[in-house]
Design an enzyme around this catalytic site. Sequence first.
Site, PDB file in Angstrom:
ATOM      1  N   TRP A  30       0.832  -1.233  -0.176  1.00  0.00           N
ATOM      2  CA  TRP A  30      -0.102   0.060   0.003  1.00  0.00           C
ATOM      3  C   TRP A  30       1.045   1.091  -0.095  1.00  0.00           C
ATOM      4  CZ3 TRP A  30      -4.625   1.343  -0.972  1.00  0.00           C
ATOM      5  CH2 TRP A  30      -5.204   2.678  -0.425  1.00  0.00           C
ATOM      6  N   GLU A  33       3.678   0.822  -3.454  1.00  0.00           N
ATOM      7  CA  GLU A  33       3.346   0.464  -4.762  1.00  0.00           C
ATOM      8  C   GLU A  33       2.186   1.076  -5.165  1.00  0.00           C
ATOM      9  OE1 GLU A  33       5.317  -1.682  -6.761  1.00  0.00           O
ATOM     10  OE2 GLU A  33       6.631  -1.765  -4.933  1.00  0.00           O
ATOM     11  N   GLU A  74       0.167  -8.773  -8.752  1.00  0.00           N
ATOM     12  CA  GLU A  74       0.585  -7.736  -8.576  1.00  0.00           C
ATOM     13  C   GLU A  74       1.908  -7.656  -7.321  1.00  0.00           C
ATOM     14  OE1 GLU A  74       2.284  -4.046  -9.279  1.00  0.00           O
ATOM     15  OE2 GLU A  74       0.602  -4.806 -10.586  1.00  0.00           O
ATOM     16  N   LYS A  99      12.216  -8.294 -14.474  1.00  0.00           N
ATOM     17  CA  LYS A  99      11.035  -7.335 -14.358  1.00  0.00           C
ATOM     18  C   LYS A  99      10.132  -7.313 -15.425  1.00  0.00           C
ATOM     19  CE  LYS A  99      13.616  -3.860 -11.335  1.00  0.00           C
ATOM     20  NZ  LYS A  99      13.617  -2.338 -10.922  1.00  0.00           N
ATOM     21  N   SER A 103       6.008  -7.904 -15.014  1.00  0.00           N
ATOM     22  CA  SER A 103       5.022  -7.094 -15.601  1.00  0.00           C
ATOM     23  C   SER A 103       4.131  -7.979 -16.409  1.00  0.00           C
ATOM     24  CB  SER A 103       5.784  -6.068 -16.351  1.00  0.00           C
ATOM     25  OG  SER A 103       4.853  -5.152 -16.677  1.00  0.00           O
TER      26      SER A 103
END
Length: 123
Positions: A30, A33, A74, A99, A103
């Site tokens: 929280w 991100e 996520e 990364k 994603s």
Amino acid sequence: MADLDKWNGTGLVRLNKALFCSLKGLSAAWVHESAFRQELVVLALLMPIPIFGNYLPIEKAMMGASLILLLVVELINSAIEAVVDRVGTQWHTLSGRAKDLGSASVFMTFLLVVWVWFNILMK
């Protein structure tokens, strides 16, 4: 195994420590991100649709689960990014790939959410 039990505990002690670590992780997501915050807002806005809508129980479950899965992926992506950043800030092909793959997993999950919701809402 006994050495791990010394640190993590067993039974309810282990469960309590795991819960505390999970809450720390959610709090960190929280705070650090923005994508997690945005997706959580989307979940909060969309979740009433399956809960209160006139849908079959399996449809409600699929709609809700797809949104929760997006948050889960996520969180995993954010963990990958944190580890890569911890290893080093210099550019490396494998760091970039890690990364990018994280994603891509979020993107694929987003497509799943769209697919599930589209097919249920357009029936």
